[in-house]
Write a protein that holds these residues in place. Structure first.
Motif, PDB file in Angstrom:
ATOM      1  N   ILE A  89     -54.431  60.787 -28.472  1.00  0.00           N
ATOM      2  CA  ILE A  89     -53.063  60.545 -28.002  1.00  0.00           C
ATOM      3  C   ILE A  89     -52.243  59.795 -29.053  1.00  0.00           C
ATOM      4  O   ILE A  89     -51.070  60.113 -29.304  1.00  0.00           O
ATOM      5  N   ALA A  90     -52.844  58.789 -29.687  1.00  0.00           N
ATOM      6  CA  ALA A  90     -52.087  57.925 -30.595  1.00  0.00           C
ATOM      7  C   ALA A  90     -51.685  58.636 -31.879  1.00  0.00           C
ATOM      8  O   ALA A  90     -50.595  58.367 -32.415  1.00  0.00           O
TER       9      ALA A  90
ATOM     10  N   PRO B 286     -50.830  62.004 -32.664  1.00  0.00           N
ATOM     11  CA  PRO B 286     -49.575  62.778 -32.603  1.00  0.00           C
ATOM     12  C   PRO B 286     -48.382  61.940 -32.150  1.00  0.00           C
ATOM     13  O   PRO B 286     -47.272  62.132 -32.652  1.00  0.00           O
ATOM     14  N   LEU B 287     -48.610  61.000 -31.231  1.00  0.00           N
ATOM     15  CA  LEU B 287     -47.504  60.153 -30.788  1.00  0.00           C
ATOM     16  C   LEU B 287     -46.998  59.294 -31.940  1.00  0.00           C
ATOM     17  O   LEU B 287     -45.785  59.144 -32.141  1.00  0.00           O
ATOM     18  N   GLY B 288     -47.931  58.732 -32.717  1.00  0.00           N
ATOM     19  CA  GLY B 288     -47.520  57.935 -33.868  1.00  0.00           C
ATOM     20  C   GLY B 288     -46.791  58.761 -34.911  1.00  0.00           C
ATOM     21  O   GLY B 288     -45.827  58.293 -35.522  1.00  0.00           O
TER      22      GLY B 288
ATOM     23  N   LEU C   9     -44.952  61.433 -34.341  1.00  0.00           N
ATOM     24  CA  LEU C   9     -43.603  61.690 -33.823  1.00  0.00           C
ATOM     25  C   LEU C   9     -42.716  60.454 -33.963  1.00  0.00           C
ATOM     26  O   LEU C   9     -41.539  60.560 -34.340  1.00  0.00           O
ATOM     27  N   LEU C  10     -43.265  59.291 -33.651  1.00  0.00           N
ATOM     28  CA  LEU C  10     -42.473  58.069 -33.785  1.00  0.00           C
ATOM     29  C   LEU C  10     -42.122  57.788 -35.241  1.00  0.00           C
ATOM     30  O   LEU C  10     -41.004  57.352 -35.557  1.00  0.00           O
TER      31      LEU C  10
ATOM     32  N   THR D  98     -54.590  52.842 -22.588  1.00  0.00           N
ATOM     33  CA  THR D  98     -53.152  52.566 -22.623  1.00  0.00           C
ATOM     34  C   THR D  98     -52.816  51.530 -23.689  1.00  0.00           C
ATOM     35  O   THR D  98     -51.892  51.709 -24.496  1.00  0.00           O
TER      36      THR D  98
ATOM     37  N   VAL E 238     -53.386  52.992 -27.227  1.00  0.00           N
ATOM     38  CA  VAL E 238     -52.389  53.998 -27.605  1.00  0.00           C
ATOM     39  C   VAL E 238     -51.059  53.341 -27.954  1.00  0.00           C
ATOM     40  O   VAL E 238     -50.450  53.642 -28.990  1.00  0.00           O
TER      41      VAL E 238
ATOM     42  N   ALA F 170     -50.340  53.636 -31.860  1.00  0.00           N
ATOM     43  CA  ALA F 170     -49.320  54.635 -32.145  1.00  0.00           C
ATOM     44  C   ALA F 170     -48.171  54.011 -32.927  1.00  0.00           C
ATOM     45  O   ALA F 170     -47.600  54.645 -33.826  1.00  0.00           O
ATOM     46  N   SER F 171     -47.838  52.756 -32.614  1.00  0.00           N
ATOM     47  CA  SER F 171     -46.777  52.067 -33.352  1.00  0.00           C
ATOM     48  C   SER F 171     -47.196  51.797 -34.794  1.00  0.00           C
ATOM     49  O   SER F 171     -46.392  51.951 -35.722  1.00  0.00           O
TER      50      SER F 171
ATOM     51  N   ALA G  97     -47.188  55.039 -36.653  1.00  0.00           N
ATOM     52  CA  ALA G  97     -45.812  55.431 -36.957  1.00  0.00           C
ATOM     53  C   ALA G  97     -45.351  54.810 -38.265  1.00  0.00           C
ATOM     54  O   ALA G  97     -44.698  55.464 -39.093  1.00  0.00           O
TER      55      ALA G  97
END
Length: 294
Positions: A81-82, A84-86, A88-89, A145, A148, A152-153, A156
């Motif tokens: 999860i982290a 792809p989310l990172g 994108l961010l 949670t 992630v 993710a931050s 990013a």
């Protein structure tokens, strides 16, 4: 000949480095000798403290392997999860639009500034108050949670720094052949930045795997480190169980780092035009498509 970080040492510097290395090894040996002596005085080196890991299969089937699986489960879910989310961010922070760049930057800076343990505790409390997640799997949800949101931050920022580290001429060349920003990011910048970012990304993945232990210490999640309490309660071997668990963490993280190093080497040895330079035919198609759209 020199490297990026420092100049090649001369004869005196080499001798000095050898002396420093020898002194460090001697001090390290003395520290190990002192630690082993202290453990021997406390009977932590006795055979009965270590024999369960060799003679009793239940230590592995009941405690260590299930704990390792729970660690890998939480870590892998958080990584999936982290990452792809990172990404994108990180791309969002490079947007030309302030209405995208500013909120994304605020989110990244906010979650990057909060300790991951606090995020896990907040997540656990939110799941208790506002969700129907069963109590048996609630610790897993809270651990994932927190991992992630924080990682993710951080990812990013790694992505943003990796893309910004590329030469400006890459973007200018892509614009010159009519590529839009999304195409430039997808076909030119990201493929090159991935190789540059890989060491930092791997380090962050190792951090994710290790930070699952926070969930076991605070939220009662049944990960690998939390099993040390149960093993020591049954076999009265706290120090040996911690050493074995530490060795398992080292083995798993080493395997992850080795796999990433192999992947990085393969990427560097692969065709240099992969993602970094768009071929003539592809550039013509892209330019034609842009002109047609215009």
């Amino acid at each position: 000949m020199s490297t990026v970080l420092y100049d090649t040492p001369g004869p005196k510097a080499k001798v000095r480095n050898w002396i420093y290395s020898a002194v460090f090894l001697v001090l390290l040996g003395l520290a190990l000798w002192w630690a082993l002596g202290l453990m021997a005085d406390k009977h932590q080196l006795d055979g009965d403290k270590w024999s369960p890991f060799v003679t009793d299969g239940q230590v592995w089937t009941t405690f260590l392997l299930p704990g390792l699986l729970e660690t890998l489960k939480a870590g892998v879910i958080a990584m999936v999860i982290a990452l792809p989310l990172g990404a994108l961010l990180g791309i969002g922070r490079l947007s030309d639009h302030a209405w995208v760049r500013v909120p994304v930057g605020a989110v990244v800076e906010f979650f990057r500034a909060i300790p991951v343990l606090m995020l896990m505790l907040f997540g656990f409390a939110l799941y208790v108050q506002y969700s129907s997640v069963e109590s048996e799997i609630r610790p897993l949800y809270a651990v994932v949670t927190g991992l992630v949101l924080y990682n993710a931050s951080v990812i990013a920022e790694i992505v943003r720094a990796g893309i910004q580290s590329l030469p400006r001429g890459q973007t200018d060349a892509a614009k010159a052949i009519g590529m839009r920003k999304g195409q430039t990011m997808t076909y030119v910048l990201l493929p090159q930045a991935v190789t540059a970012m890989l060491p930092a990304l791997v380090s962050q993945l190792v951090v994710i795997l290790k930070d699952t232990a926070l969930g076991g210490a605070v939220l009662g999640y049944g990960e690998l480190l939390s099993m040390s309490r149960q093993i020591s309660a049954n076999y009265s071997n706290t120090i040996p169980s911690l050493i074995v668990i530490a060795a398992l963490f080292v083995a798993v993280n080493y395997a992850l780092a080795s796999s990433a190093s192999w992947l990085e080497g393969r990427l560097r040895r692969s065709k240099k035009s992969t993602g970094a330079v768009v071929g003539v035919a592809e550039a013509s198609d892209l330019a034609t498509g842009n002109n047609s759209a215009a």
